[in-house]
Scaffold this active site. Structure first.
Site: not given
Ligand code: XMP
Length: 235
Positions: A198, A180, A69, A67, A71-72, A178, A74, A174
């Site tokens: 977490r 909610g 992220k 992961d 976003a760029d 943590a 190709p 996800p």
């Molecule tokens: P926690 O500790 O909150 O970690 O359980 C969550 C993990 O998920 C990722 N995360 C996201 N990844 N879109 C994503 O692609 C999302 O909306 C998103 N929200 C959380 C975060 O980077 C962490 O590793």
């Protein structure tokens, strides 16, 4: 390795952004044996180094999801993927870069046997400002060019929308703990896996936490199978 084939092992993808108690290899090994996959995030790679993370996960029988992220353009997404294709099974990218960029990334990843998951909505409240307004279009890109999507447990309607459009493709979610949402809430809405960080990594006893989450998931899945059988019998 295909994520869709790991559903019988566990529905947890452990988000490893920091190690906490999992720095102890013994604990990490036991936790990994009880989850479907491990999602490695930038905080972990930037603090420990890529080689440390590669060593940590090598010879462990677990799906590795990167992961970073993506976003760029190709070219850059492919360069990043080249660095990691040898040790990851899947990669997460943002759908908002558009079909053409995503299809090029997908082509590269496919030729290396790596799966692609697209973020179609995000978990935090501010996601409603921009990105979550385009979820349906992003899901359509994923339907055509990806193996699955990342959809937020904190906005459960996005999960059901993704399930309707994607059919059998994989949904990982996800936002549990943590951020909610309740353990199991995304699975109930049709997600295949819950990405959980977490709640596990900061727990006093990560292994006990993983066992408890697996127990909750199994209970939900068993009850949804039973209610499906009941409704079939009543027809
Ligand atoms: P926690 O500790 O909150 O970690 O359980 C969550 C993990 O998920 C990722 N995360 C996201 N990844 N879109 C994503 O692609 C999302 O909306 C998103 N929200 C959380 C975060 O980077 C962490 O590793």
């Amino acid at each position: 390795m295909e994520l869709a084939n790991l559903k019988s092992k566990s529905r947890i993808i452990l988000a490893l952004d920091h190690l906490g108690k999992l720095r102890d290899e013994n604990i990490l090994r036991k936790v990994i044996a009880n989850v479907a996959g491990v999602k490695i995030g930038l905080p972990l790679v930037l603090s420990e180094g890529l080689s440390y993370v590669v060593n940590l996960l090598s010879n462990k029988d677990v799906y590795v999801l990167a992961d970073f992220k993506l976003a760029d353009i190709p070219d850059i997404m492919i360069r990043v993927s080249e660095r990691i294709a040898g040790f990851v099974d899947g990669v997460i990218a943002h759908a908002f870069v558009g079909c053409e960029a995503i299809s090029k990334l997908r082509e590269f990843l496919k030729s290396h046997g790596v799966e692609l998951f697209l973020v179609v909505a995000m978990t935090h409240r501010g996601a409603e400002e921009f990105i979550n307004r385009h979820t349906e279009e992003f899901i359509e890109i994923a339907r055509d060019y990806a193996d699955g999507v990342v959809a937020p447990a904190t906005f459960p309607d996005k999960i059901s929308l993704a399930r309707r459009i994607l059919g059998d493709k994989v949904i990982v979610s996800p936002g549990i703990g943590a951020q909610g949402a309740e353990v199991g809430s995304a699975i109930r809405m049709g997600a295949d896996f819950e990405i959980i960080g977490r709640l596990i990594t900061m727990s006093e006893d990560p292994l006990a936490m993983v066992s408890e989450i697996n127990r909750i998931h199994r209970k939900i899945l068993a009850s949804s199978t039973n209610s499906h059988r009941c409704s079939e019998n009543m027809r």
